[in-house]
Design an enzyme around this catalytic site. Structure first.
Site, PDB file in Angstrom:
ATOM      1  N   VAL A  11       0.671  -1.166   0.265  1.00 48.21           N
ATOM      2  CA  VAL A  11      -0.078  -0.056   0.128  1.00 48.21           C
ATOM      3  C   VAL A  11       0.863   1.279  -0.207  1.00 48.21           C
ATOM      4  O   VAL A  11       0.576   2.184  -0.813  1.00 48.21           O
ATOM      5  CB  VAL A  11      -0.909  -0.063   1.351  1.00 48.21           C
ATOM      6  CG1 VAL A  11      -1.620   1.367   1.435  1.00 48.21           C
ATOM      7  CG2 VAL A  11      -2.001  -1.097   0.855  1.00 48.21           C
ATOM      8  N   THR A 122      -5.307  -0.421   7.247  1.00 49.32           N
ATOM      9  CA  THR A 122      -6.642  -0.559   7.814  1.00 49.32           C
ATOM     10  C   THR A 122      -6.566  -0.619   9.294  1.00 49.32           C
ATOM     11  O   THR A 122      -5.947  -1.690   9.820  1.00 49.32           O
ATOM     12  CB  THR A 122      -7.094  -2.168   7.130  1.00 49.32           C
ATOM     13  OG1 THR A 122      -6.962  -1.613   5.671  1.00 49.32           O
ATOM     14  CG2 THR A 122      -8.514  -2.395   7.387  1.00 49.32           C
ATOM     15  N   GLU A 155      -7.435   2.522   2.430  1.00 49.61           N
ATOM     16  CA  GLU A 155      -7.083   2.320   1.023  1.00 49.61           C
ATOM     17  C   GLU A 155      -7.910   0.993   0.654  1.00 49.61           C
ATOM     18  O   GLU A 155      -7.975   0.105   1.098  1.00 49.61           O
ATOM     19  CB  GLU A 155      -5.868   1.949   1.081  1.00 49.61           C
ATOM     20  CG  GLU A 155      -5.221   1.830  -0.378  1.00 49.61           C
ATOM     21  CD  GLU A 155      -5.530   2.785  -1.236  1.00 49.61           C
ATOM     22  OE1 GLU A 155      -5.363   4.156  -1.258  1.00 49.61           O
ATOM     23  OE2 GLU A 155      -6.172   2.520  -2.482  1.00 49.61           O
ATOM     24  N   PHE A 156      -8.318   1.252  -0.693  1.00 54.25           N
ATOM     25  CA  PHE A 156      -9.140   0.050  -1.139  1.00 54.25           C
ATOM     26  C   PHE A 156      -8.452  -0.495  -2.324  1.00 54.25           C
ATOM     27  O   PHE A 156      -9.105  -1.398  -3.282  1.00 54.25           O
ATOM     28  CB  PHE A 156     -10.648   0.540  -1.709  1.00 54.25           C
ATOM     29  CG  PHE A 156     -11.371   1.307  -0.633  1.00 54.25           C
ATOM     30  CD1 PHE A 156     -12.223   0.463   0.291  1.00 54.25           C
ATOM     31  CD2 PHE A 156     -11.260   2.580  -0.324  1.00 54.25           C
ATOM     32  CE1 PHE A 156     -12.825   1.056   1.419  1.00 54.25           C
ATOM     33  CE2 PHE A 156     -12.072   3.043   0.674  1.00 54.25           C
ATOM     34  CZ  PHE A 156     -12.814   2.319   1.561  1.00 54.25           C
ATOM     35  N   GLU A 159      -4.197  -5.780  -4.863  1.00 47.44           N
ATOM     36  CA  GLU A 159      -3.086  -6.116  -5.510  1.00 47.44           C
ATOM     37  C   GLU A 159      -3.210  -6.713  -6.739  1.00 47.44           C
ATOM     38  O   GLU A 159      -4.338  -7.255  -6.969  1.00 47.44           O
ATOM     39  CB  GLU A 159      -2.365  -7.153  -4.511  1.00 47.44           C
ATOM     40  CG  GLU A 159      -1.907  -6.600  -3.093  1.00 47.44           C
ATOM     41  CD  GLU A 159      -1.414  -7.389  -2.098  1.00 47.44           C
ATOM     42  OE1 GLU A 159      -0.917  -8.686  -2.653  1.00 47.44           O
ATOM     43  OE2 GLU A 159      -1.376  -7.128  -1.185  1.00 47.44           O
ATOM     44  N   ASN A 215     -15.020  -4.507   3.118  1.00 49.84           N
ATOM     45  CA  ASN A 215     -14.245  -5.923   2.898  1.00 49.84           C
ATOM     46  C   ASN A 215     -15.065  -6.935   3.493  1.00 49.84           C
ATOM     47  O   ASN A 215     -15.110  -8.178   3.063  1.00 49.84           O
ATOM     48  CB  ASN A 215     -12.843  -5.904   3.859  1.00 49.84           C
ATOM     49  CG  ASN A 215     -11.848  -5.405   3.036  1.00 49.84           C
ATOM     50  OD1 ASN A 215     -12.167  -4.694   1.814  1.00 49.84           O
ATOM     51  ND2 ASN A 215     -10.484  -5.281   3.490  1.00 49.84           N
ATOM     52  N   HIS A 258     -17.322 -14.915  -7.962  1.00 52.31           N
ATOM     53  CA  HIS A 258     -16.590 -16.206  -8.679  1.00 52.31           C
ATOM     54  C   HIS A 258     -16.244 -17.047  -7.558  1.00 52.31           C
ATOM     55  O   HIS A 258     -15.618 -16.955  -6.745  1.00 52.31           O
ATOM     56  CB  HIS A 258     -15.349 -15.629  -9.254  1.00 52.31           C
ATOM     57  CG  HIS A 258     -15.373 -14.285 -10.471  1.00 52.31           C
ATOM     58  ND1 HIS A 258     -16.114 -14.874 -11.576  1.00 52.31           N
ATOM     59  CD2 HIS A 258     -15.189 -13.323 -10.233  1.00 52.31           C
ATOM     60  CE1 HIS A 258     -16.125 -13.593 -12.181  1.00 52.31           C
ATOM     61  NE2 HIS A 258     -15.601 -12.563 -11.427  1.00 52.31           N
ATOM     62  N   CYS A 267      -5.883  -9.090   3.139  1.00 50.54           N
ATOM     63  CA  CYS A 267      -6.897  -8.184   3.935  1.00 50.54           C
ATOM     64  C   CYS A 267      -8.083  -8.945   4.359  1.00 50.54           C
ATOM     65  O   CYS A 267      -8.498  -8.822   5.495  1.00 50.54           O
ATOM     66  CB  CYS A 267      -7.587  -7.216   2.802  1.00 50.54           C
ATOM     67  SG  CYS A 267      -6.092  -6.113   2.320  1.00 50.54           S
ATOM     68  N   ARG A 335       0.178 -14.215   1.631  1.00 51.50           N
ATOM     69  CA  ARG A 335      -0.405 -13.966   2.920  1.00 51.50           C
ATOM     70  C   ARG A 335      -2.057 -14.628   2.988  1.00 51.50           C
ATOM     71  O   ARG A 335      -2.635 -14.286   2.151  1.00 51.50           O
ATOM     72  CB  ARG A 335      -0.602 -12.513   3.411  1.00 51.50           C
ATOM     73  CG  ARG A 335       0.784 -12.044   3.790  1.00 51.50           C
ATOM     74  CD  ARG A 335       0.687 -10.496   4.232  1.00 51.50           C
ATOM     75  NE  ARG A 335       0.680  -9.691   3.070  1.00 51.50           N
ATOM     76  CZ  ARG A 335       0.751  -8.460   3.175  1.00 51.50           C
ATOM     77  NH1 ARG A 335       0.849  -7.930   4.235  1.00 51.50           N
ATOM     78  NH2 ARG A 335       0.771  -7.620   2.146  1.00 51.50           N
TER      79      ARG A 335
HETATM   80  N1  LIG Z   1      -2.040  -5.149   0.537  1.00 49.78           N
HETATM   81  C1  LIG Z   1      -3.423  -4.618   0.226  1.00 49.78           C
HETATM   82  O1  LIG Z   1      -3.814  -5.125  -0.834  1.00 49.78           O
HETATM   83  C2  LIG Z   1      -4.105  -3.682   1.109  1.00 49.78           C
HETATM   84  C3  LIG Z   1      -5.018  -2.887   0.451  1.00 49.78           C
HETATM   85  C4  LIG Z   1      -5.640  -2.091   1.391  1.00 49.78           C
HETATM   86  C5  LIG Z   1      -5.379  -1.861   2.620  1.00 49.78           C
HETATM   87  N2  LIG Z   1      -4.412  -2.418   3.257  1.00 49.78           N
HETATM   88  C6  LIG Z   1      -3.833  -2.255   4.591  1.00 49.78           C
HETATM   89  O2  LIG Z   1      -2.546  -1.252   4.298  1.00 49.78           O
HETATM   90  C7  LIG Z   1      -1.767  -1.655   5.282  1.00 49.78           C
HETATM   91  C8  LIG Z   1      -0.501  -2.031   4.708  1.00 49.78           C
HETATM   92  O3  LIG Z   1      -0.613  -3.120   4.291  1.00 49.78           O
HETATM   93  P1  LIG Z   1       0.628  -3.857   3.172  1.00 49.78           P
HETATM   94  O4  LIG Z   1       0.166  -4.851   2.388  1.00 49.78           O
HETATM   95  O5  LIG Z   1       1.241  -2.675   2.354  1.00 49.78           O
HETATM   96  O6  LIG Z   1       1.580  -4.264   4.204  1.00 49.78           O
HETATM   97  P2  LIG Z   1       3.031  -4.478   3.871  1.00 49.78           P
HETATM   98  O7  LIG Z   1       3.598  -5.571   5.103  1.00 49.78           O
HETATM   99  O8  LIG Z   1       3.387  -5.062   2.635  1.00 49.78           O
HETATM  100  O9  LIG Z   1       4.009  -3.390   4.324  1.00 49.78           O
HETATM  101  C9  LIG Z   1       4.084  -2.513   5.415  1.00 49.78           C
HETATM  102  C10 LIG Z   1       5.480  -1.745   5.698  1.00 49.78           C
HETATM  103  O10 LIG Z   1       5.524  -1.077   6.867  1.00 49.78           O
HETATM  104  C11 LIG Z   1       6.959  -0.936   7.375  1.00 49.78           C
HETATM  105  N3  LIG Z   1       6.918  -0.605   8.515  1.00 49.78           N
HETATM  106  C12 LIG Z   1       6.365  -1.322   9.719  1.00 49.78           C
HETATM  107  N4  LIG Z   1       6.529  -0.425  10.961  1.00 49.78           N
HETATM  108  C13 LIG Z   1       7.197   0.829  10.204  1.00 49.78           C
HETATM  109  C14 LIG Z   1       7.444   1.799  10.902  1.00 49.78           C
HETATM  110  N5  LIG Z   1       7.483   2.031  12.321  1.00 49.78           N
HETATM  111  N6  LIG Z   1       8.455   2.891  10.309  1.00 49.78           N
HETATM  112  C15 LIG Z   1       8.403   2.508   8.872  1.00 49.78           C
HETATM  113  N7  LIG Z   1       8.075   1.330   8.173  1.00 49.78           N
HETATM  114  C16 LIG Z   1       7.422   0.597   8.985  1.00 49.78           C
HETATM  115  C17 LIG Z   1       7.264  -2.651   7.191  1.00 49.78           C
HETATM  116  O11 LIG Z   1       8.496  -2.751   7.039  1.00 49.78           O
HETATM  117  C18 LIG Z   1       6.719  -3.208   5.683  1.00 49.78           C
HETATM  118  O12 LIG Z   1       7.562  -2.543   4.614  1.00 49.78           O
HETATM  119  C19 LIG Z   1      -2.297  -2.841   6.167  1.00 49.78           C
HETATM  120  O13 LIG Z   1      -3.168  -2.224   7.360  1.00 49.78           O
HETATM  121  C20 LIG Z   1      -3.295  -3.313   5.262  1.00 49.78           C
HETATM  122  O14 LIG Z   1      -4.434  -4.043   5.980  1.00 49.78           O
HETATM  123  C21 LIG Z   1      -3.762  -3.507   2.236  1.00 49.78           C
END
Ligand SMILES: NC(=O)c1ccc[n+]([C@@H]2O[C@H](COP(=O)([O-])OP(=O)(O)OC[C@H]3O[C@@H](n4cnc5c(N)ncnc54)[C@H](O)[C@@H]3O)[C@@H](O)[C@H]2O)c1
Length: 440
Positions: A11, A122, A155-156, A159, A215, A258, A267, A335
């Site tokens: 994200v 989230t 964020e919506f 991936e 979600n 689907h 998520c 994941r």
């Molecule tokens: N992946 C998705 O499709 C998606 C979609 C919508 C919302 N979200 C939400 O967005 C958030 C992030 O998800 P993601 O998939 O990007 O996670 P991710 O695990 O890919 O990335 C999180 C990053 O944060 C870093 N981090 C953690 N603590 C930190 C700090 N104190 N300072 C700096 N960096 C730090 C980690 O090293 C990691 O690189 C979650 O809450 C998730 O639920 C994810």
């Protein structure tokens, strides 16, 4: 505008790159030194279509940079986004907010002037309020004169199509408690409002709840059609046609109908669990979400039984080719992928599993011990007793069926994504099992 993005994962990296594409100056921060080193060396640590071009262009044009140090970036920013992970806490399913709170503390210590502190992660309802407390307390403790507003901007993006989703979202949701903060958020998203994207302003609690409700609703749709698929298998009827038939009703809509092996990913599983934990704390029974979570967990476990059944009820000593390991195509994200339930269950039942995924192999290596990692789909199928289509990558949609038949010991396919047509598979000489349709 100047933006700091804390957390440079799926994200944070996509959002940061897209904000820089809008013309803002963005610094993406992460604690993971390897990630920042890779990004500064021009490498993208995740697989997301189009992201490499977007990042390299904005870096070259001087609007996007990466750093381990947040202090200076935060001090100079109009908006600081917290986009760190919020995984499930072990045991109770609650979102683990320790990364969010740790980031909030660091941000507070670096604020200068007026800034809007935005949670993009989230986070359960009430987290924004807690972030405000943390920042206020730190500012008071250090005698800082900085001022801030809090915002929630869930964020919506999905991936696999994350850039398109960020650039052309159905809507942007902003919960914010101050006019200055709202103004900054409005200016940040101006390129989207110019394109008539609805920007919904709400209070912080509402914005936080919109994300979980969205979600949980989508997870419900998937789980619903999966159960209808089970019914089709017992009674006759084709779930694809049922999904089409109900999806044409505007009140229902065709998306997320689907059938498959159960939802996974970073998520839906954790967000439904976290919503249930919130409901429990609030004393509100979320019985539909509970049923969805339970049905989906059982479904993933049941898929291995289904494959074993298709193999005659016993896979001891048999070899099974598994095509696709990630929770969906066009990502390397493993994941909560259904493969993490299915592959170990097949191995536990005595099968040798030969797996292949176009992008998920590095991640899968640590998560699926005992699986044989193959070069490509055909390598995986060589000498196997059956092939399972587990993730619908495009390259698995058009397998050379003659070659497939020659490589397999027996022409047996279990298609958990319904990418093939039962009649065509029968004509090609396969024993073919799919979801919610008759087997051939
Ligand atoms: N992946 C998705 O499709 C998606 C979609 C919508 C919302 N979200 C939400 O967005 C958030 C992030 O998800 P993601 O998939 O990007 O996670 P991710 O695990 O890919 O990335 C999180 C990053 O944060 C870093 N981090 C953690 N603590 C930190 C700090 N104190 N300072 C700096 N960096 C730090 C980690 O090293 C990691 O690189 C979650 O809450 C998730 O639920 C994810």
């Amino acid at each position: 505008m100047r933006v700091t993005m804390i957390g440079t994962g799926y994200v944070g990296l996509v959002s940061g790159a897209c904000f820089s594409e809008f013309g803002h100056d963005v610094v993406c921060i992460d604690k993971d030194a390897l990630k920042i080193e890779a990004l500064n060396g021009g490498e993208i640590p995740i697989f997301e279509p189009g992201l490499d071009d977007l990042v390299s262009r904005n870096v070259a044009e001087g609007r996007l940079s990466f750093s381990l140090e947040l202090k200076q970036a935060v001090a100079e920013s109009d908006a600081v986004f917290i986009a760190v992970g919020t995984p499930s806490r072990r045991g109770d399913g609650h979102a683990d907010l320790s990364y969010v709170y740790a980031a909030a503390e660091e941000v507070a210590d670096a604020l200068d002037g007026h800034t809007v502190v935005v949670t993009k992660s989230t986070v359960p309802v009430g987290t924004g309020r807690k972030v405000r407390e943390i920042v206020s307390e730190r500012l008071a403790a250090t005698g800082s004169t900085a001022t801030f507003d809090i915002a929630s901007n869930p964020e919506f993006l999905r991936e696999g199509s994350a850039i398109e989703d960020f650039m052309r979202p159905n809507r942007v949701v902003v919960g914010c408690d101050g006019e200055a903060g709202r103004d900054i958020m409005r200016r940040l998203y101006r390129p989207l409002s110019l394109r008539e994207t609805p920007i919904l302003f709400a209070d912080i609690e509402t914005a936080e709840l919109i994300k979980y409700a969205a979600n949980a609703f989508l997870a419900t749709k998937i789980t619903f059609i999966n159960e209808i698929a089970d019914l089709c298998e017992k009674t006759g009827g084709d779930v694809q046609a049922v999904a089409h038939g109900i999806g044409l009703d505007n009140r229902i809509g065709s998306k997320f109908l689907h059938p498959g092996p159960g939802y996974g990913g970073s998520c839906f599983p954790k967000d439904t669990r976290a919503l249930l934990a919130t409901g429990q704390e609030a004393g509100v029974e979320l019985s539909i979400v509970a049923a969805v979570e339970n049905a989906n967990r059982r479904r993933k476990q049941a898929m291995a039984e289904r494959i074993i059944g298709a193999c005659g009820g016993d896979v001891m000593g048999k070899t099974i080719a598994v095509l696709g390991l990630t929770f969906k195509p066009n990502t390397d994200d493993m994941r909560d992928s259904p493969s993490l339930d299915i592959v170990p269950a097949l191995i536990a039942a005595g099968a040798t599993v030969r797996g292949y995924d176009p992008e998920g192999m590095d991640e899968a290596a640590a998560l699926l011990p005992g699986m044989v990692f193959c070069e490509d789909a055909y390598d995986a199928m060589t000498g196997a007793d059956a092939v399972v289509v587990l993730t619908e990558w495009n390259q698995f949609r058009a397998l050379d069926l003659n070659r497939t038949k020659e490589l397999l010991k027996a022409p047996l396919m279990v298609d958990l994504r319904n990418v093939y047509d039962p009649d065509e598979m029968a004509q090609a000489g396969f024993v073919y099992h799919s979801i919610g349709r008759r087997s051939s």
